[in-house]
Write an enzyme that holds these catalytic residues in place. Structure first.
Site, PDB file in Angstrom:
ATOM      1  N   ASP A 171       0.859  -1.782   0.263  1.00  0.00           N
ATOM      2  CA  ASP A 171      -0.662   0.201   0.240  1.00  0.00           C
ATOM      3  C   ASP A 171       0.946   1.621   0.155  1.00  0.00           C
ATOM      4  O   ASP A 171       0.557   2.508  -1.056  1.00  0.00           O
ATOM      5  CB  ASP A 171      -1.013   0.604   1.239  1.00  0.00           C
ATOM      6  CG  ASP A 171      -2.020  -1.322   1.038  1.00  0.00           C
ATOM      7  OD1 ASP A 171      -1.776  -1.774   0.580  1.00  0.00           O
ATOM      8  OD2 ASP A 171      -3.241  -1.292   2.393  1.00  0.00           O
ATOM      9  N   GLU A 412       3.429  -9.376  11.590  1.00  0.00           N
ATOM     10  CA  GLU A 412       3.032  -8.625  10.657  1.00  0.00           C
ATOM     11  C   GLU A 412       4.203  -8.461   9.261  1.00  0.00           C
ATOM     12  O   GLU A 412       3.818  -8.801   8.373  1.00  0.00           O
ATOM     13  CB  GLU A 412       1.706  -7.631  10.357  1.00  0.00           C
ATOM     14  CG  GLU A 412       0.876  -7.154   9.341  1.00  0.00           C
ATOM     15  CD  GLU A 412      -0.098  -5.549   9.384  1.00  0.00           C
ATOM     16  OE1 GLU A 412       0.003  -5.788  10.506  1.00  0.00           O
ATOM     17  OE2 GLU A 412      -0.564  -5.011   9.395  1.00  0.00           O
TER      18      GLU A 412
HETATM   19  C1  2M8 Z   1      -2.820  -4.447   4.434  1.00  0.00           C
HETATM   20  O1  2M8 Z   1      -4.345  -3.404   3.136  1.00  0.00           O
HETATM   21  C2  2M8 Z   1      -5.547  -2.381   3.799  1.00  0.00           C
HETATM   22  C3  2M8 Z   1      -5.963  -2.094   2.475  1.00  0.00           C
HETATM   23  O2  2M8 Z   1      -6.528  -2.781   1.920  1.00  0.00           O
HETATM   24  C4  2M8 Z   1      -5.581  -1.781   5.164  1.00  0.00           C
HETATM   25  O3  2M8 Z   1      -4.131  -0.985   5.352  1.00  0.00           O
HETATM   26  O4  2M8 Z   1      -6.286  -1.566   6.362  1.00  0.00           O
HETATM   27  C5  2M8 Z   1      -2.065  -4.370   3.166  1.00  0.00           C
HETATM   28  O5  2M8 Z   1      -0.867  -4.858   3.915  1.00  0.00           O
HETATM   29  C6  2M8 Z   1      -2.500  -5.183   2.270  1.00  0.00           C
HETATM   30  O6  2M8 Z   1      -1.071  -6.119   1.455  1.00  0.00           O
HETATM   31  C7  2M8 Z   1      -3.532  -6.477   2.690  1.00  0.00           C
HETATM   32  O7  2M8 Z   1      -4.081  -7.480   1.876  1.00  0.00           O
HETATM   33  C8  2M8 Z   1      -3.669  -5.932   4.521  1.00  0.00           C
HETATM   34  C9  2M8 Z   1      -4.955  -6.874   5.227  1.00  0.00           C
HETATM   35  O8  2M8 Z   1      -3.901  -7.483   5.703  1.00  0.00           O
HETATM   36  O9  2M8 Z   1      -3.815  -4.886   5.033  1.00  0.00           O
END
Ligand code: 2M8
Length: 454
Positions: A171, A412
């Site tokens: 992101d 994470e």
């Molecule tokens: C993160 O993205 C989400 C938005 O889609 C967030 O920041 O809330 C990223 O690391 C993404 O790659 C990942 O799929 C998601 C859920 O783990 O978190």
């Protein structure tokens, strides 16, 4: 490594996946990410397939509940009963007639891994179930890949264009954030940024309730991403309607490299089912590897994403530069990339592989996609190194990755300098991919994500 300790690592990883299980599917993290995310569910299915193939098949079926009538697989499906009004209001998917009626979803996609995950799950299923599973998911996979080329490769160049950084999965990765910062902003946003009012966004954010703000996207990046999504919403998130001057349209490197692998898997699934990919789609598949090579930059010996409208390369080096190794690239590309992966001051600090080179000005060891080590990227690079015959390096990275999670836990992301864990403490794709890496003692296993012997 690979000693008796790892038996306990596998057990702990399964426990994480059990705690994050929500019936047929598994959320990335109970507190921070309570919904279903596309590529998370694919990584989860790949790991779970190692010990419970029917559950892994259900994970992918659950992912396809969110598929739109036009073929798009959304990057999120909202969990029922989870209070997350801010995020749901942003998308309001049901206003779009193509969106499913029985679940609420986002309106953008994420790295196209479903075919890769389906290949892994199919390998693990018993014969009779395998055929049923593949027959179930095959038309859905074809519809998704068709959508990617029809709606996101408008000029038929072989590369898919992304409309929002959330689609790339990395992101807040510097190239996207730099491009976002350079976009003309509405007056009120300029005012908010100038007066440092972007902090207000924090009240709308879920993540900073659970994790220190210093480890998350900055408020300014957060506000810019939110505004970009609201702009895209005016055009119903349809690339063909989005004006170049108020959109961020990028031919993303990691996404397109993963698409090459996914196309390969889909072709193999078709063969297994005695199906034929129609010639138009097959031509698109054939175009992508050569188009991916256009993202190579000879002077720096790296790959970069590029602006879809101007063709300008976004030349900040990130971990995405290694993803094409998995797509299968020429030796002249492999040599400089492998050298880069070996250099301590770039991509081989104490706990590799950092998401941004450690000597880059943008590097921030603890902040989200601006420097930390992510297990999914390591997993992709391990597969890439195997793909290009760098077996010893692949094994070494696999071992270091397992050791890091063994010592620190299923976080994470991790500081590549200190090895400290950040973000969600019990993160599903970390757990799942550790299980896959532990089971990965027969790298020649034919999942279908590597090209057939050349
Ligand atoms: C993160 O993205 C989400 C938005 O889609 C967030 O920041 O809330 C990223 O690391 C993404 O790659 C990942 O799929 C998601 C859920 O783990 O978190």
């Amino acid at each position: 490594m690979s000693g008796p300790d790892h038996a306990s690592l596998a057990r702990r990883a399964r426990e994480v996946l059990d705690r994050n299980r929500r019936g047929a599917w598994t959320c990335p993290s109970g507190e921070l990410y309570p919904h279903l995310w596309l590529w998370d569910s694919c990584f989860i299915a790949i790991g779970v397939a190692r010990y419970d193939a029917p559950r892994a098949a259900d994970e992918l079926r659950a992912l396809f509940r969110g598929q739109w009538a036009n073929g798009m697989v959304p990057h999120m499906i909202f969990a029922e009963g989870v209070h997350d009004v801010g995020s749901r209001r942003l998308w309001q998917s049901r206003n779009n007639p193509a969106a499913p009626r029985d679940v609420e979803t986002s309106c953008i996609t994420q790295p196209p891994l479903p075919a890769v995950a389906a290949a892994h799950v199919a390998r693990a299923l018993p014969d009779d179930e395998r055929e049923r599973f593949l027959a179930d998911v095959y038309p859905r996979l074809v519809a998704y890949h068709r959508w990617l080329y029809r709606e996101r490769d408008l000029r038929g160049r072989g590369l898919v264009t992304l409309i929002h950084p959330w689609e790339c999965g990395l992101d807040t990765t510097p190239p996207w954030m730099d491009a976002l910062r350079r976009m003309p902003a509405p007056w009120w946003m300029r005012l908010a940024l100038g007066l440092h009012l972007a902090r207000v966004v924090r009240f709308l954010r879920r993540d900073t309730r659970f994790v220190p703000a210093a480890e998350r996207p900055s408020d300014d990046d957060g506000l810019r991403m939110l505004v970009l999504a609201r702009r895209a919403k005016r055009d119903d998130f349809e690339l063909r309607r989005m004006p170049a001057d108020r959109s961020l349209l990028i031919e993303d490197l990691a996404f397109n490299a993963l698409l090459v692998v996914a196309n390969r898997c889909l072709r193999r699934i078709a063969e297994d089912l005695d199906e034929t990919i129609d010639p138009d789609l097959a031509r698109c598949f054939d175009a992508t590897p050569a188009a991916l090579d256009e993202l190579w930059d000879e002077p720096t010996g790296q790959y970069y994403s590029r602006q879809a409208t101007t063709g300008d390369r976004l030349t900040t080096s990130t971990v995405a530069t290694f993803v094409p190794l998995w797509a299968g690239v020429a030796p002249s590309r492999v040599t400089p990339l492998v050298a880069l992966l070996r250099q301590p001051r770039h991509y081989r600090p104490q706990f590799p592989v950092p998401s941004v080179a450690v000597d880059a000005p943008e590097f921030d060891a603890n902040r989200y996609w601006k420097g930390p080590t992510w297990i999914n990227m390591n997993w992709v690079i391990v597969r890439g190194l195997r793909e290009c015959g760098e077996m010893a390096m692949a094994d070494e990275l696999r071992d270091r990755t397992l050791d890091l999670v063994e010592q620190t836990g299923c976080f994470e992301y991790f500081s590549p300098i200190s090895g400290r864990g950040f973000g969600a403490e019990e993160f599903s794709w970390t757990a799942a991919l550790v299980i896959d890496l532990l089971g990965d003692e027969h790298p020649d296993d034919d999942v279908g994500d590597a090209p057939r012997a050349r």
